[in-house]
Write an enzyme that holds these catalytic residues in place. Structure first.
Site, PDB file in Angstrom:
ATOM      1  N   LYS A   1       1.004  -1.210  -0.149  1.00 31.80           N
ATOM      2  CA  LYS A   1       0.049   0.391   0.125  1.00 31.80           C
ATOM      3  C   LYS A   1       1.446   1.222   0.378  1.00 31.80           C
ATOM      4  O   LYS A   1       1.667   1.166   0.795  1.00 31.80           O
ATOM      5  CB  LYS A   1      -1.043  -0.230   1.099  1.00 31.80           C
TER       6      LYS A   1
ATOM      7  N   SER B   1     -10.004   1.981   2.676  1.00 31.85           N
ATOM      8  CA  SER B   1      -8.685   3.005   2.240  1.00 31.85           C
ATOM      9  C   SER B   1      -8.198   1.763   1.417  1.00 31.85           C
ATOM     10  O   SER B   1      -7.164   2.733   0.544  1.00 31.85           O
ATOM     11  CB  SER B   1      -8.152   3.362   2.931  1.00 31.85           C
TER      12      SER B   1
ATOM     13  N   SER C   1     -10.152  -0.682   6.964  1.00 36.78           N
ATOM     14  CA  SER C   1      -9.240  -0.151   5.724  1.00 36.78           C
ATOM     15  C   SER C   1      -8.856  -1.685   5.302  1.00 36.78           C
ATOM     16  O   SER C   1      -8.460  -1.714   4.245  1.00 36.78           O
ATOM     17  CB  SER C   1      -8.455   0.792   5.928  1.00 36.78           C
TER      18      SER C   1
HETATM   19  N1  GLN Z   1     -13.324   3.652   6.497  1.00 35.85           N
HETATM   20  C1  GLN Z   1     -12.369   4.840   7.122  1.00 35.85           C
HETATM   21  C2  GLN Z   1     -12.361   5.831   7.180  1.00 35.85           C
HETATM   22  O1  GLN Z   1     -12.516   6.372   6.770  1.00 35.85           O
HETATM   23  C3  GLN Z   1     -11.851   3.441   7.865  1.00 35.85           C
HETATM   24  C4  GLN Z   1     -10.229   4.463   7.025  1.00 35.85           C
HETATM   25  C5  GLN Z   1      -9.325   2.999   7.797  1.00 35.85           C
HETATM   26  O2  GLN Z   1      -9.007   1.972   8.056  1.00 35.85           O
HETATM   27  N2  GLN Z   1      -7.635   3.703   7.237  1.00 35.85           N
HETATM   28  O3  GLN Z   1     -11.365   6.535   8.510  1.00 35.85           O
END
Ligand code: GLN
Length: 481
Positions: free
Chosen positions: A73, A148, A172
């Protein structure tokens, strides 16, 4: 000549490499060719490090993952390789060092294919906030891959990489794994070093992995877990032999079925698949126990106060002075700050910084930030109580299967509600994973398993037993044969 290497799990690849059925160089070439052919349709990669990968694969590799290609990532710092966090702010940032997770995988012999697309600074649940454009779901290109870590999930699901790293602050890793029909692990807070992992919300962030099976997740965790002098939040807890622990039986294990996971907009078709998965656990000897997390409803509001608060503080470092995007020809220092940040950050990141700054401001700190910290403690107590009664918790990873690109963009709240089953786990610092458990109209659904702190070994073993008697995790999207 075999050409289905991208359908194999890490065990299969390692065995073929060891036997000499394929060389690391040829395996790397196979995946680079798949990225070249298929990534234009997916947009899963921000950077492909083909030359680097070829060079590394050509040298003899040793270690538990010797010769296995992987993707990272684009939130993990990679020495000499651009690391963008999918933000204009870091579009030209080339870190001088590797993240600990990256370094440990390199020492284990893995070969890096490239850096995967993501939501900007890991803020999102759909991969639509990336400055490099949305990622597409390999099962249906009109749909999101989740976020994400959406680029990593799409790459693994489409067979462009056998496995990939991700990060999970509120879901994410698990949510994109669920949407893309693969397996994803978020370990206990502190199990993996966060050194060199660009910070979003430091009390919640944790590195994780996306792969084809729980067994592969165990292999990846085994070579990366453990204390790191560079990260004071990494835990000294001893690292068990995760792959060896996969053999543990589910016999007599108590699996908690969380009552509140049945509420909150759960698609009944996803609910049915979760029930079917639970029946498999019962057949394998587990005992299903009804449990309640009475304060689960606090998770989304609590997370969306604490995560923005921490992000507003972490992202203050991008000021146009030290590194990152710098506005051209500012009139004075104030304008340099304002324009560098205004030009460098996208709308979701700005929204979070504004919310975070607001809830931390003098007049509102008690009403929002402190209250959210208290709610977090209550949620943690709910989980602790549940784990005094059961060994694992089970439920859906997400309320629905993958939604359409653009579908939830008008109202950030509906997007935030997608995290309802995942972000409580981060607030409590627990390990959890998602494994595929079936399909709704041709789109994969995920089963989430949650364990007590540092109980990754039994968590992975439970998922492995499930995958030994089911084959949802072997299904592959027809568009990417
Ligand atoms: N969807 C969550 C957010 O928007 C989690 C994001 C993540 O785990 N990095 O913050």
């Amino acid at each position: 000549m075999t050409s289905d290497w991208h359908t194999r799990d890490l065990g299969g690849l390692l065995e073929a490499l060891e036997r000499g059925a394929i060389t690391p160089a040829a395996l790397t070439e196979h995946f680079l060719e798949r990225i070249r052919a298929h990534d234009p349709a997916l947009n899963g990669f921000v950077t492909v490090t083909a030359e680097d990968a070829r060079r590394r694969a050509a040298r003899p590799r040793s270690g538990p993952l010797a010769g296995v290609p992987l993707a990272h990532k684009d939130i993990f710092c990679t020495a000499g390789v651009r690391t963008t966090c999918a933000s204009r702010m870091l579009a030209d940032f080339v870190p001088p060092y590797d993240a600990t997770v990256v370094r440990r995988l390199d020492e284990a012999g893995a070969v890096v294919l490239g850096k995967t697309n993501m939501d900007e600074f890991a803020m999102g649940s759909s991969n639509e906030t990336s400055a490099f454009g949305p990622v597409r779901n390999p099962w249906d290109p009109e749909r999101v891959p989740g976020g994400s870590s959406g680029g990593s999930a799409a790459a693994v699901a489409a067979g462009l990489a056998p496995a990939a790293t991700g990060t999970d602050t509120g879901g994410s890793v698990r949510q994109p794994a669920a949407f893309c029909g693969i397996s994803g692990l978020k370990p206990t807070y502190g199990r993996l070093s966060r050194y060199g992992m660009i910070a979003f919300a430091s009390s919640l962030d944790q590195a994780g992995f996306l792969a084809r099976s729980a067994e592969d997740l165990a292999r990846l965790l085994a070579v990366t877990a453990g204390a790191d002098p560079h990260d004071a939040t990494s835990s000294p807890e001893p690292v068990p032999d995760y792959p060896a622990a996969l053999a543990a039986s589910l016999h007599g294990r108590r699996v908690g079925v969380v009552k509140e996971f049945r509420e909150a907009g759960l698609d009944p078709r996803v609910a049915r698949l979760v029930d079917e998965a639970l029946a498999v656990f019962e057949k394998l000897g587990a005992r299903l126990v009804d449990v309640s997390l009475p304060r689960l409803g606090l998770a989304v509001p609590t997370y969306y106060i604490l995560a923005p608060a921490e992000c507003s503080s972490n992202l203050a470092r991008y000021d146009g002075v030290r590194y990152g995007h710098r506005a051209r020809e500012p009139r004075d220092l104030d304008e340099l700050y304002a324009r560098s940040r205004g030009e460098g950050f996208g709308p979701e990141v700005k929204r979070r910084i504004m919310i975070g700054t607001y809830v931390l401001s003098h007049g509102y700190y008690d009403a929002y930030y402190l209250k959210a910290e208290r709610a977090r403690a209550l949620l943690q107590q709910d989980f602790l109580r549940a784990f005094s009664e059961v060994d694992l918790l089970a439920g859906p990873t997400t309320p629905t299967v993958a939604f359409r690109i653009g579908e939830k963009n008008d109202d950030p709240l509906t997007m935030y509600l997608n995290d309802i089953y995942t972000n409580a786990v981060n607030l409590a610092g627990l390990p959890a994973l998602s494994v595929p458990c079936g399909f709704v109209d041709g789109l994969p659904a995920g089963l989430q398993l949650i364990a007590a702190p540092f109980a990754e070994a039994p968590l992975l073993a439970a998922a492995h037993r499930y995958q030994a008697v089911t084959d949802w995790h072997r299904a592959r999207p027809a568009r990417f044969p």
